[in-house]
Structure formats: C-alpha cells, structure tokens
Write a protein that holds these residues in place. Structure first.
Motif, PDB file in Angstrom:
ATOM      1  N   LEU A   1       0.776  -1.184   0.110  1.00 22.19           N
ATOM      2  CA  LEU A   1       0.041  -0.004   0.241  1.00 22.19           C
ATOM      3  C   LEU A   1       0.709   1.349  -0.070  1.00 22.19           C
ATOM      4  O   LEU A   1       0.540   2.267  -0.629  1.00 22.19           O
ATOM      5  CB  LEU A   1      -0.927   0.176   1.245  1.00 22.19           C
ATOM      6  N   LEU A   2       1.931   1.215   0.679  1.00 22.81           N
ATOM      7  CA  LEU A   2       2.722   2.480   0.705  1.00 22.81           C
ATOM      8  C   LEU A   2       3.448   2.696  -0.602  1.00 22.81           C
ATOM      9  O   LEU A   2       3.910   3.994  -0.702  1.00 22.81           O
ATOM     10  CB  LEU A   2       3.923   2.399   1.981  1.00 22.81           C
ATOM     11  N   ASN A   3       3.498   1.797  -1.397  1.00 17.88           N
ATOM     12  CA  ASN A   3       4.121   1.766  -2.648  1.00 17.88           C
ATOM     13  C   ASN A   3       3.469   3.112  -3.516  1.00 17.88           C
ATOM     14  O   ASN A   3       3.819   3.467  -4.545  1.00 17.88           O
ATOM     15  CB  ASN A   3       4.227   0.657  -3.369  1.00 17.88           C
ATOM     16  N   HIS A   4       2.119   3.289  -3.219  1.00 14.63           N
ATOM     17  CA  HIS A   4       1.352   4.221  -4.032  1.00 14.63           C
ATOM     18  C   HIS A   4       0.883   5.367  -3.167  1.00 14.63           C
ATOM     19  O   HIS A   4      -0.027   6.117  -3.382  1.00 14.63           O
ATOM     20  CB  HIS A   4      -0.114   3.381  -4.214  1.00 14.63           C
ATOM     21  N   THR A   5       1.825   5.662  -2.101  1.00 15.79           N
ATOM     22  CA  THR A   5       1.626   7.079  -1.451  1.00 15.79           C
ATOM     23  C   THR A   5       2.791   7.779  -1.527  1.00 15.79           C
ATOM     24  O   THR A   5       3.916   7.366  -1.945  1.00 15.79           O
ATOM     25  CB  THR A   5       1.262   6.666   0.181  1.00 15.79           C
ATOM     26  N   ARG A   6       2.686   8.965  -0.594  1.00 14.05           N
ATOM     27  CA  ARG A   6       4.067   9.860  -0.461  1.00 14.05           C
ATOM     28  C   ARG A   6       5.064   8.996   0.256  1.00 14.05           C
ATOM     29  O   ARG A   6       6.288   9.607   0.574  1.00 14.05           O
ATOM     30  CB  ARG A   6       3.514  10.932   0.002  1.00 14.05           C
ATOM     31  N   PHE A   7       4.742   8.043   1.050  1.00 14.86           N
ATOM     32  CA  PHE A   7       5.788   7.241   1.773  1.00 14.86           C
ATOM     33  C   PHE A   7       6.425   6.263   1.088  1.00 14.86           C
ATOM     34  O   PHE A   7       7.258   5.600   1.769  1.00 14.86           O
ATOM     35  CB  PHE A   7       4.906   6.485   3.156  1.00 14.86           C
ATOM     36  N   ARG A   8       6.211   6.313  -0.341  1.00 12.67           N
ATOM     37  CA  ARG A   8       6.885   5.239  -1.070  1.00 12.67           C
ATOM     38  C   ARG A   8       8.539   4.937  -0.629  1.00 12.67           C
ATOM     39  O   ARG A   8       8.900   4.070  -0.427  1.00 12.67           O
ATOM     40  CB  ARG A   8       6.950   5.303  -2.541  1.00 12.67           C
ATOM     41  N   ASP A   9       9.322   6.112  -0.605  1.00 15.80           N
ATOM     42  CA  ASP A   9      10.674   6.042  -0.350  1.00 15.80           C
ATOM     43  C   ASP A   9      11.040   5.668   1.055  1.00 15.80           C
ATOM     44  O   ASP A   9      12.247   5.507   1.388  1.00 15.80           O
ATOM     45  CB  ASP A   9      11.406   7.252  -0.871  1.00 15.80           C
ATOM     46  N   GLN A  10      10.001   5.760   2.023  1.00  9.08           N
ATOM     47  CA  GLN A  10      10.312   5.324   3.479  1.00  9.08           C
ATOM     48  C   GLN A  10       9.477   3.962   3.769  1.00  9.08           C
ATOM     49  O   GLN A  10       9.537   3.814   4.955  1.00  9.08           O
ATOM     50  CB  GLN A  10       9.559   6.358   4.291  1.00  9.08           C
ATOM     51  N   ARG A  11       9.153   3.153   2.586  1.00 10.47           N
ATOM     52  CA  ARG A  11       8.355   2.318   2.964  1.00 10.47           C
ATOM     53  C   ARG A  11       8.930   1.059   3.847  1.00 10.47           C
ATOM     54  O   ARG A  11       8.455   0.139   4.448  1.00 10.47           O
ATOM     55  CB  ARG A  11       7.918   1.403   1.629  1.00 10.47           C
TER      56      ARG A  11
END
Length: 307
Positions: free
Chosen positions: A246-256
């Motif tokens: 799910l984080l891959n599709h958010t602004r947190f992708r680089d922090q996943r």
C-alpha cells in the motif's frame, strides 16, 4: 579496535539476531534471569537508535507531522478496530487469539524498529519519527480500542504504562541527542557502522529475555507452540507485506522499509504491566513466539525491501 569489532558485528547483524533467538530457546534459565532487566535493555536500544540517527534526521521537517500523525492513526486506531470488528463478526471475539491480535495492532511500534530498519537496508529516521508520535498518541488511540474490544478491562493502567513508556523514550532519545551534539556532530562512516553493530548486539541480547516462555512451551506442548507461532508470523509478516504494497502508492514510498516494519512489529509487551493477569497470562506464549518473525524480519523481508 572496538570500532572494527562493532563494524564486523554490523556486517553480520542478521546472524546475530538469529543467534539471540536461539540462545533464548536453548537457555530458558538465562532468559528468565534477564526478564527483570527488559525495561532497561529496551531503553538502551532506544538510546543507540537515537544516537545513530541524530536529532536533525529524527525530528525531520515540521511540515511532515500531519502525514505522520495520519499514518499513526491508521496503524494503531483504524487497524485494531477493523481487526476487532472482523473477529467479532466471525464469532472469535473474546478468545485468547483475538485478544492477542487486537492488543498487537493497538500497540505502538517497538523501540527497536529503527534498528531493524537499518539491518533491512532502510533509512531509520522516518520510523523513529513514527515511533515517537505513535507513543505520544497511544493514550488517545488505545481508548476506542478498549471500548469495543471484549475482556480487556479498564484503560487507566494502560494510560499510565503508555506515559511511562513515553518518558523512557524521551529520556533515552534526549540523552542520545545530547551526546550526538557534544561528541558526534558529524560521525564518519566507520563510526556509523560501529553504531549499527552496537544496535545489532543490543537487540540480540534483548531477545533472550523476551523468549522466557517460548522455550518451555516448545518442549512441553509443541502443538500449542506451533499454533501460536503460526499466528504470530501471519500477523507480523502479513502486516508488513500489506503495508509495503500500500505504501508504494503513497507519498511514503521512499520510506516504506521502516514504515512497513513499524506496521508489523508492535510493542505488545507494553500491556503486560497494564492489564490484569487473567488477560495477559495466556498471551505470554504469543509474545514469545512473536519475537521470531520480529527478529527474522531482516532475513525474511530484507530482500523485498531492498528492491
């Protein structure tokens, strides 16, 4: 000399975690002896993690705070409420397994989450920010969970425990940031590697005490142990996998990496000192089994996170 030894420990950090797990299984008397020292050991983990990261990276930009708060509310409010509702719908509400899962996802991330993130090849600063905010919000987020869950008792003791945990984190992080400012303002790569190695050693020591109930249960009731271990692995690794996707599709992708680790690795042990014995006693074996996927996270999930 010490820097080189700790640097070697950092390179073999994943194996050190496995060694700590095995020690906890094979030497239950040692695990029982270490159990009273767990609060101090956990505080030490927090200190090392904060020392490695430094205040600037840990605090981050003020503009990131609303997004971090939103993520924390999803992790430890929306998720446990959804789990409680799902278990109630299928008729499992009030069982020991249901209580374990609800408490697990109602808890804030473990204090060792930044350490696991480093060993998994990720940036520990974002997860430390989440850890601090999640612990600060725990007295608020835990109340609705206790209201809808079955058999968890009152929340007053949990609030006190959350306050104590927050105090430990603030003291450990404050001491580490002060030392970083006075002594290690600009640490070089060998020093950072040494701190990573120190983190790995500290986690390997802590897990021995957390395994105090797992070894005896494995010997006396292997089928029961297998069931609890399967539940712990499904909850921990499953939450990490879903969060990473799910984080891959958010602004947190680089922090996943760190944020996914925080999703699956929670400080359920906090509730041992807050809830009545009739609630927590059946959960001791789950907490012991839960250390297995937690400490194997860098080995099992590291390759996925490094893609």
């Amino acid at each position: 000399m010490i820097v080189r030894v700790l640097g070697a420990a950092a390179r073999h950090g994943r194996l050190l975690l496995v060694a700590g797990l095995l020690t906890g299984f094979l030497f239950p008397a040692l695990a029982q002896a270490m159990r009273p020292w767990l609060p101090e050991l956990v505080a030490g983990l927090m200190f090392v993690a904060a020392l490695r990261i430094g205040p600037r990276q840990a605090l981050g930009a003020v503009r990131e705070l609303p997004a971090v708060v939103g993520l924390v509310l999803i992790y430890q409010l929306a998720l446990p409420l959804a789990v409680a509702g799902g278990l109630w719908a299928v008729g499992l509400g009030g069982t020991a397994a249901a209580t374990a899962l609800i408490l697990l996802f109602a808890a804030s991330p473990i204090s060792g989450a930044p350490n696991l993130t480093v060993l998994s090849g990720g940036d520990p600063a974002p997860v430390l920010r989440v850890l601090i905010v999640a612990t600060a919000l725990l007295p608020v987020t835990v109340l609705p969970v206790f209201f809808v869950a079955q058999g968890l008792g009152g929340a007053g003791a949990v609030l006190a425990a959350a306050a104590r945990l927050m105090a430990v984190i603030l003291l450990a992080a404050g001491a580490a940031f002060t030392l970083r400012h006075l002594v290690l303002r600009a640490p070089q790569p060998p020093t950072i590697a040494a701190l990573d190695g120190l983190s790995a050693l500290a986690m390997a020591v802590v897990v021995v005490g957390l395994m105090s109930q797992a070894g005896p249960t494995l010997i006396a009731r292997p089928a029961e142990f297998a069931g609890w271990l399967a539940l712990a692995c499904a909850a921990n690794l499953g939450a990490q996998l879903v969060a990473a996707r799910l984080l891959n599709h958010t602004r947190f992708r680089d922090q996943r990496t760190g944020l996914s680790i925080a999703a699956g690795n929670r400080n359920i042990a906090l509730f041992l000192v807050a809830l009545p014995p009739e609630v927590t006693t059946p959960l001791l074996i789950f907490i012991g089994c839960y250390q297995v996927p937690m400490y194997l996270t860098p080995l099992i999930m590291g390759r996925l996170y490094r893609r």
